[in-house]
Design an enzyme around this catalytic site. Structure first.
Site, PDB file in Angstrom:
ATOM      1  N   TYR A  40       0.831  -1.195   0.000  1.00 21.49           N
ATOM      2  CA  TYR A  40       0.000   0.000   0.000  1.00 21.49           C
ATOM      3  C   TYR A  40       0.869   1.249   0.000  1.00 21.49           C
ATOM      4  O   TYR A  40       0.633   2.200  -0.768  1.00 21.49           O
ATOM      5  CB  TYR A  40      -0.916  -0.035   1.222  1.00 21.49           C
ATOM      6  CG  TYR A  40      -1.751   1.191   1.441  1.00 21.49           C
ATOM      7  CD1 TYR A  40      -2.766   1.536   0.550  1.00 21.49           C
ATOM      8  CD2 TYR A  40      -1.552   2.005   2.556  1.00 21.49           C
ATOM      9  CE1 TYR A  40      -3.550   2.671   0.763  1.00 21.49           C
ATOM     10  CE2 TYR A  40      -2.327   3.131   2.771  1.00 21.49           C
ATOM     11  CZ  TYR A  40      -3.324   3.462   1.867  1.00 21.49           C
ATOM     12  OH  TYR A  40      -4.086   4.579   2.081  1.00 21.49           O
ATOM     13  N   GLU A  47     -11.790   5.479   5.399  1.00 22.46           N
ATOM     14  CA  GLU A  47     -11.234   6.243   6.519  1.00 22.46           C
ATOM     15  C   GLU A  47     -12.239   6.291   7.663  1.00 22.46           C
ATOM     16  O   GLU A  47     -11.871   6.219   8.836  1.00 22.46           O
ATOM     17  CB  GLU A  47     -10.849   7.659   6.085  1.00 22.46           C
ATOM     18  CG  GLU A  47      -9.672   7.751   5.132  1.00 22.46           C
ATOM     19  CD  GLU A  47      -8.323   7.451   5.765  1.00 22.46           C
ATOM     20  OE1 GLU A  47      -8.259   7.292   7.010  1.00 22.46           O
ATOM     21  OE2 GLU A  47      -7.330   7.363   5.021  1.00 22.46           O
ATOM     22  N   TRP A  57      -5.227   0.632  10.268  1.00 25.68           N
ATOM     23  CA  TRP A  57      -5.381   0.639   8.819  1.00 25.68           C
ATOM     24  C   TRP A  57      -5.135  -0.747   8.231  1.00 25.68           C
ATOM     25  O   TRP A  57      -5.713  -1.117   7.217  1.00 25.68           O
ATOM     26  CB  TRP A  57      -4.454   1.664   8.188  1.00 25.68           C
ATOM     27  CG  TRP A  57      -4.704   1.821   6.722  1.00 25.68           C
ATOM     28  CD1 TRP A  57      -3.882   1.484   5.697  1.00 25.68           C
ATOM     29  CD2 TRP A  57      -5.892   2.346   6.110  1.00 25.68           C
ATOM     30  NE1 TRP A  57      -4.478   1.753   4.484  1.00 25.68           N
ATOM     31  CE2 TRP A  57      -5.717   2.289   4.712  1.00 25.68           C
ATOM     32  CE3 TRP A  57      -7.093   2.856   6.616  1.00 25.68           C
ATOM     33  CZ2 TRP A  57      -6.686   2.726   3.806  1.00 25.68           C
ATOM     34  CZ3 TRP A  57      -8.065   3.288   5.714  1.00 25.68           C
ATOM     35  CH2 TRP A  57      -7.863   3.215   4.339  1.00 25.68           C
TER      36      TRP A  57
END
Length: 205
Positions: free
Chosen positions: A34, A56, A64
């Site tokens: 990522y 988010e 995350w």
């Protein structure tokens, strides 16, 4: 994957491939991928920006990495974050999503994703979601050497949060919006010694 004595600066480590990354991007293959290919790169399409806002929001209170592990399930559940399709979700869709173990089953966040899809569609008459979010790009970007140098919010993320809330969005607090701005290239918070610093093309190294 360990820091080496010749690490170029505090806050990054040199990984076995020779590239300097922050610690968070070195701990897991999903996070590394990522970071290397997506985080901090400009997002310019409606569905991609809507996806980032939704994810988010779902990330709030979680890591995350948890989101990345569930991302493909999220994409399947939300029709690849097509706001028109998500805006048409009904109570039966909410019930379906709350039974989907592949995603984060938080009803408030599920309902928020649907509301945010409707808000995204309404913005089309005002220039669109992407233009609105990018209108809060600041004049300067942070120049962090360590993780502690990176802000968690800014005047721009606070202003963006307020505007989005007025437009009907939820789970768009100023800290969440700063994370969005980092992830979509609106600010560059790559550490100065990271090999990805300046990679977006939006900001000079």
């Amino acid at each position: 994957m360990m820091a080496t004595e010749n690490s170029p600066g505090a806050g990054v480590i040199v990984c076995e491939d020779g590239f300097a990354r922050p610690l968070w991007a070195s701990a897991d293959p999903l996070l590394r991928g990522y970071y290397d290919t997506e985080w901090g790169m400009p997002v310019r399409t409606e569905s991609a920006m809507y996806e980032r806002i939704v994810l988010e929001g779902f990330q709030a209170g979680l890591s995350w990495l948890t989101i990345l592990r569930k991302r493909e399930a999220f994409r399947a559940a939300f029709h690849h974050f097509d706001p028109e399709r998500v805006a048409s979700f009904t109570a039966s869709d909410i019930k379906r999503l709350m039974l989907d173990s592949g995603i984060i089953r938080n009803q408030r966040k599920v309902v928020s994703a649907i509301n945010n899809a409707n808000a995204t569609l309404r913005l089309r008459d005002e220039g669109g979601l992407v233009a609105l979010v990018w209108s809060f790009q600041p004049d300067t970007t942070p120049m962090p050497r360590t993780h502690d140098d990176i802000p968690t919010s800014s005047a721009e993320s606070l202003a963006l949060s307020k505007v989005l809330r007025k437009k009907g969005f939820s789970f768009v607090g100023p800290v969440t919006m700063y994370a969005l701005m980092e992830a979509t290239g609106i600010v560059d918070t790559h550490l100065l010694d990271s090999y990805r610093r300046g990679s977006s093309g939006v900001w000079l190294r």
